[in-house]
Design a protein around this motif. Structure first.
Motif, PDB file in Angstrom:
ATOM      1  N   PHE A  23       0.836  -1.215   0.000  1.00 55.81           N
ATOM      2  CA  PHE A  23       0.000   0.000   0.000  1.00 55.81           C
ATOM      3  C   PHE A  23       0.868   1.261   0.000  1.00 55.81           C
ATOM      4  N   HIS A  24       1.975   1.224   0.745  1.00 56.45           N
ATOM      5  CA  HIS A  24       2.884   2.367   0.733  1.00 56.45           C
ATOM      6  C   HIS A  24       3.394   2.631  -0.681  1.00 56.45           C
ATOM      7  N   SER A  25       3.762   1.559  -1.370  1.00 54.73           N
ATOM      8  CA  SER A  25       4.299   1.710  -2.724  1.00 54.73           C
ATOM      9  C   SER A  25       3.258   2.298  -3.673  1.00 54.73           C
ATOM     10  N   ILE A  26       2.049   1.768  -3.620  1.00 47.28           N
ATOM     11  CA  ILE A  26       0.990   2.252  -4.508  1.00 47.28           C
ATOM     12  C   ILE A  26       0.664   3.711  -4.207  1.00 47.28           C
ATOM     13  N   ALA A  27       0.574   4.033  -2.913  1.00 44.29           N
ATOM     14  CA  ALA A  27       0.207   5.404  -2.531  1.00 44.29           C
ATOM     15  C   ALA A  27       1.311   6.403  -2.828  1.00 44.29           C
ATOM     16  N   SER A  28       2.528   5.915  -3.044  1.00 49.75           N
ATOM     17  CA  SER A  28       3.644   6.814  -3.321  1.00 49.75           C
ATOM     18  C   SER A  28       3.670   7.287  -4.764  1.00 49.75           C
ATOM     19  N   ASP A  29       2.739   6.798  -5.569  1.00 47.90           N
ATOM     20  CA  ASP A  29       2.656   7.221  -6.966  1.00 47.90           C
ATOM     21  C   ASP A  29       1.524   8.237  -7.109  1.00 47.90           C
ATOM     22  N   THR A  30       1.842   9.384  -7.667  1.00 46.70           N
ATOM     23  CA  THR A  30       0.845  10.451  -7.780  1.00 46.70           C
ATOM     24  C   THR A  30      -0.385  10.010  -8.560  1.00 46.70           C
ATOM     25  N   ALA A  36      -0.649  11.189   1.706  1.00 43.90           N
ATOM     26  CA  ALA A  36      -1.139  12.239   2.609  1.00 43.90           C
ATOM     27  C   ALA A  36      -1.616  13.451   1.818  1.00 43.90           C
ATOM     28  N   ASP A  37      -0.899  13.773   0.745  1.00 41.78           N
ATOM     29  CA  ASP A  37      -1.334  14.894  -0.101  1.00 41.78           C
ATOM     30  C   ASP A  37      -2.714  14.621  -0.695  1.00 41.78           C
ATOM     31  N   ALA A  38      -2.917  13.383  -1.144  1.00 41.64           N
ATOM     32  CA  ALA A  38      -4.230  13.021  -1.698  1.00 41.64           C
ATOM     33  C   ALA A  38      -5.306  13.099  -0.628  1.00 41.64           C
ATOM     34  N   ALA A  39      -4.974  12.628   0.582  1.00 34.90           N
ATOM     35  CA  ALA A  39      -5.947  12.652   1.677  1.00 34.90           C
ATOM     36  C   ALA A  39      -6.280  14.076   2.096  1.00 34.90           C
ATOM     37  N   CYS A  40      -5.302  14.966   1.995  1.00 34.97           N
ATOM     38  CA  CYS A  40      -5.549  16.366   2.376  1.00 34.97           C
ATOM     39  C   CYS A  40      -6.590  17.025   1.475  1.00 34.97           C
ATOM     40  N   GLN A  41      -6.714  16.540   0.263  1.00 33.20           N
ATOM     41  CA  GLN A  41      -7.705  17.098  -0.649  1.00 33.20           C
ATOM     42  C   GLN A  41      -9.128  16.718  -0.260  1.00 33.20           C
ATOM     43  N   ILE A  42      -9.264  15.616   0.496  1.00 27.59           N
ATOM     44  CA  ILE A  42     -10.604  15.150   0.914  1.00 27.59           C
ATOM     45  C   ILE A  42     -10.556  14.775   2.396  1.00 27.59           C
ATOM     46  N   ARG A  43      -9.971  15.663   3.202  1.00 24.86           N
ATOM     47  CA  ARG A  43      -9.765  15.346   4.615  1.00 24.86           C
ATOM     48  C   ARG A  43     -11.074  15.069   5.335  1.00 24.86           C
ATOM     49  N   GLY A  44     -12.088  15.844   4.989  1.00 26.51           N
ATOM     50  CA  GLY A  44     -13.373  15.638   5.653  1.00 26.51           C
ATOM     51  C   GLY A  44     -13.907  14.244   5.401  1.00 26.51           C
TER      52      GLY A  44
END
Length: 866
Positions: A364-371, A428-436
């Motif tokens: 999951f870390h590897s997949i999430a590390s790709d923009t 984390a950047d992706a999650a920040c876009q939909i934090r709510g």
């Protein structure tokens, strides 16, 4: 002579071969020394057997003899020969190769795969000699196969060669980076030969892709020269050359192995053998080729093959140990595979059991590390948590034949994955876009996990919540939640507090608060922090838009988590009337008797936060909120009633416009009166607290004096007898109520003497809030003042006191007896005719009877006061 004998029915050829195999003691169990002499005998045996096979094609050699010949060759490969030159060894290998080739020619139906199979595993042996011999034999055998196919095709004949070129190539590629130069050279020749074979057997693959076979072979030949002189000394220049060669090799392989039936076996071989190669650089080479092929050709993989490859990659993660380059290659391969088959890969990873292994976390870390994947995988996990079935039937761990209910695997795994995703920078950047959405989704699922009661799985979701907040929130937000304590999310009794407090701090995150401002804020009674109310930030609106629809969802745990969020939102939507209306309306909808008591209790408690708004904004909501609170006063669930009363008291004390309560004040008193004698101490305490505050409002002329005078006198006796309540907290609240009543009575007294007497009574030390009250002294003083200055209401007091004589609780009967006694003591004889003195005396006499009054102290008091 031998040739003539071999063709006989006796199959003397096979017997001769067996005899030769027996005579030459090359067996690994043989005690014969591995000398040059034994090697010469072995080579002679190879030549003799090859000659016998070559000169007599029929009948076919039996399977048993063929197997013995292969074993003989393998024993030669595995034997540790001593005192032999490189040329001698190479010649012996060539003779062994010739023997294998003769077997292939003798048995046209034998696949090339079968001929090579015994040597495949030896190509990855930890012993250098075994790797060299096996690789060289394989390379020469493939070369011979190429020459034979070329000859047959030139003669317009069928190729008659069955070979899985992907599997063969997959064995040569790791050896390209072997520590031994001779093995690297042999592997390079093997790669070139295998590509030749692939072009001959599968010309359509080359044509369709427009592959330049000669160009590829030329590049392979160039790489062969480079690896032949490569000195792998660990220097930066050597490592750079290794990387360059490996990358170029990958490009050449990808350019020709474009047909899915061909490259799938190559991938499988690299996964099964290449990644587990005993040499680090060889395993890294396998990884580079593998992820290069997946990146370039993964879209051609059928779903079944893609799933199988993913599972192999995940399994390989735990096998690579400390090989960082290999591990990185595997993870990049998983990421590349996910780009081509994202839903398949995401769903398969989510099916792995929880707690997730280190391999799944890294995947999951590897997949999430790709923009390009971080947002997709995050959204998929959120959708899985929200839209999957929460509960499923699983085998009982104690009885596999029985099914039991448990949290479904996929949503639980997805919730955990959200935490892993947020641990990466791009995730984390992706999650920040939909934090709510991230926070609310985990809150909803956390409530569901708590509702089911599996605390091990609750801990997993709580950890995901922490990871998501650590990865996306500002430092002050993390600090504030740490002050509440991360374990709160795992606590069945306090996890909703965790959701509420997190919602609070998220709502204030954009307001640029500082840690300095928090130093003066201490924990409240519930363990949270009363942060200042605020206007809604963008994140607060995002949370509200996400969570409000869940207030009406059929899943109880979802509604419960939504109420926890709305409790905080109610404090942080100041000056936003539409949002305020939405939150209040949603909470009111959860206060009806059709809602679960535990949810009603939470919703009622939330209404305290309405007081932070300007009164003009909430004026229209006060009446429905108070009505909702009053309707829950008598609820059978104690928590519901407690929260309703506590919230009403707070609203009455905080809201500035007390006149709002005037039209319903009698209804408030009636609802409160029903709980004056509740068995629950908290309900009694809250009832007297509310009544005392109502009296205070009367004293301040906030309420109608005539109406309130009647109500206060009506309930005065109830207050008096509870002055000796068995619970300390209740007695304290009653004493506070009596202080308010003293002001009321002072105002009602007709004479100054009466006013002064009342003030003096309540100024005595035992009547002060911090001191213990003397019931006997208080009743004596009160009754003396009452009979003297409120003579017209004496009989009302006596009648009310008599109603407490049959009460179950000792403290109430005792207080009633003492009050009646002092009323009789201080009543002027002239007034006794107007009072029910005879009835009071009879009641006191009845309390002397042990069969009627079980408590000796009350019987004694009755006797004293008679």
């Amino acid at each position: 002579m031998l040739r003539s004998l071999v063709g006989s029915e006796m199959c003397i050829r096979d017997r001769l071969i067996e005899t030769i195999l027996t005579v030459v003691p090359v067996s690994l169990t043989s005690k014969a020394p591995s000398t040059p002499g034994l090697l010469r005998h072995t080579v002679l045996a190879f030549k003799a057997i090859a000659a016998l096979i070559r000169t007599s094609q029929t009948p076919p050699i039996s399977d048993d003899v063929q197997g013995k010949v292969i074993t003989f060759i393998l024993q030669f490969v595995q034997r540790a020969w001593v005192d032999i030159t490189a040329e001698t060894e190479k010649d012996a290998v060539l003779q062994a190769t010739t023997l294998v080739q003769n077997q292939l020619q003798h048995n046209a139906k034998m696949p090339l795969d079968t001929a090579l199979a015994p040597f495949l595993s030896l190509s990855t042996s930890v012993k250098e000699a075994e790797r060299f011999r096996a690789t060289l034999i394989m390379s020469h055998v493939v070369q011979c196969a190429v020459e034979r196919v070329q000859t047959r095709l030139a003669n317009s004949e069928e190729a008659h060669c069955t070979a899985t070129v992907g599997t063969i190539l997959g064995r040569f590629l790791p050896r390209f980076m072997d520590t031994t130069p001779a093995i690297r050279t042999a592997a390079a020749e093997g790669v070139s030969n295998t590509i030749d074979l692939a072009a001959l057997l599968h010309p359509e693959m080359m044509v369709d892709n427009g592959a330049d076979i000669q160009g590829v072979k030329a590049e392979i030949d160039s790489l062969k020269k480079r690896v032949a002189v490569l000195v792998k000394d660990g220097t930066a220049s050597a490592d750079k050359e290794v990387a360059s060669v490996t990358k170029s090799l990958c490009s050449q392989v990808v350019s020709v192995m474009t047909d899915q039936p061909r490259f799938t076996p190559l991938l499988e071989t690299l996964l099964e053998a290449g990644l587990n190669d005993p040499q680090d650089d060889a395993a890294s080479c396998s990884c580079v080729v593998m992820h290069g092929m997946i990146r370039g050709l993964g879209n051609k993989l059928p779903e079944a093959e893609a799933k199988k490859n993913l599972e192999s990659l995940v399994a390989a993660i735990s096998k690579v140990g400390n090989r960082d380059q290999s591990l990185n290659g595997i993870l990049v391969s998983i990421r590349n595979l996910a780009k081509h088959h994202n839903l398949l890969c995401f769903n398969r990873l989510l099916k792995y059991p929880t707690p997730h292994s280190d391999a799944i976390i890294k995947a999951f870390h590897s997949i999430a590390s790709d923009t390009s994947l971080s947002t997709v995988v995050l959204q998929h996990c959120l959708d899985t948590v929200l839209n999957s079935q929460l509960i499923e039937d699983v085998p009982d761990p104690k009885n596999s034949s029985k099914l039991v209910k448990d949290l479904a695997q996929s949503p639980l795994s997805a919730a955990c994955a959200i935490g892993w995703i947020c641990q990466t920078a791009k995730g984390a950047d992706a999650a920040c876009q939909i934090r709510g959405a991230v926070f609310c989704t985990l809150s909803l699922y956390l409530a569901a996990a708590h509702d089911f009661g599996n605390m091990e799985k609750v801990a997993l979701v709580a950890a995901a919540m922490k990871h998501s907040i650590d990865g996306t929130a500002a430092e002050i937000t993390v600090d504030r939640i740490e002050r509440v304590g991360w374990p709160v999310f795992k606590d069945p009794a306090r996890f909703l507090l965790g959701i509420t407090e997190t919602t609070k701090v998220l709502c204030r995150e954009e307001l640029l608060d500082s840690n300095e401002s928090d130093r003066s804020i201490t924990k409240n009674a519930k363990g949270g922090f009363d942060l200042p109310a605020s206007e809604p930030t963008g994140l607060a609106i995002e949370i509200a838009q996400f969570i409000l629809p869940y207030m009406n969802k059929p899943i109880k745990s979802h509604r419960r988590a939504s109420i926890a969020c709305c409790t905080a939102l109610l404090r942080h939507c100041v000056d936003e009337k539409r949002l305020l209306q939405s939150v209040v309306t949603a909470l009111l909808g959860r206060c009806g008797t059709d809602e679960s008591p535990i949810l009603r209790a939470d919703a009622l408690d939330a209404f305290q936060n309405i007081a932070v708004h300007p009164y003009a904004d909430i004026q229209g909501y006060v009446s429905p909120v108070v009505s909702s609170l009053l309707s829950n006063f008598g609820d059978p669930d104690v928590t519901v009633a407690e929260n309703a009363m506590y919230t009403l008291y707070n609203l009455m004390t905080i809201l500035p416009e007390k006149s709002q309560f005037a039209p319903i004040i009698v209804n408030i008193i009636l609802k409160t009166k029903a709980l004056f004698e509740s068995r629950n101490r908290v309900l009694r305490m809250e009832a007297y607290r509310i009544f005392g505050y109502v009296v205070q409002l009367t004293n301040e002329d906030q309420l109608d004096q005539i109406t309130m005078s009647e109500q206060i006198h009506l309930h005065l006796v109830t207050i008096l007898v509870h002055a000796e309540d068995s619970v300390l907290e209740v007695r304290q609240v009653v004493k506070d109520a009596l202080q308010s009543i003293s002001v009321f009575l002072t105002n009602e007294a007709k004479s100054q003497e009466g006013k002064d007497a009342i003030v003096a009574m309540f100024e005595k030390p035992h009547m002060q809030p911090s001191n213990k009250m003397s019931l006997d002294d208080f009743m004596n003083d009160f009754c003396e003042i009452w009979t003297k200055f409120f003579a017209g209401r004496v009989n009302d007091i006596l009648v009310s006191l008599l109603s407490y004589f049959p009460k179950e609780r000792d403290c109430l009967r005792m207080a009633a007896v003492v009050a009646c006694g002092y009323m009789l003591k201080h009543m002027p004889p002239a007034d006794m005719a107007r009072a029910n003195v005879e009835q009071v005396c009879n009641a006191l006499m009845a309390h002397l009877n042990p069969s009627r009054e079980k408590t000796a102290e009350i019987r004694e008091l009755s006797l004293i006061h008679i």
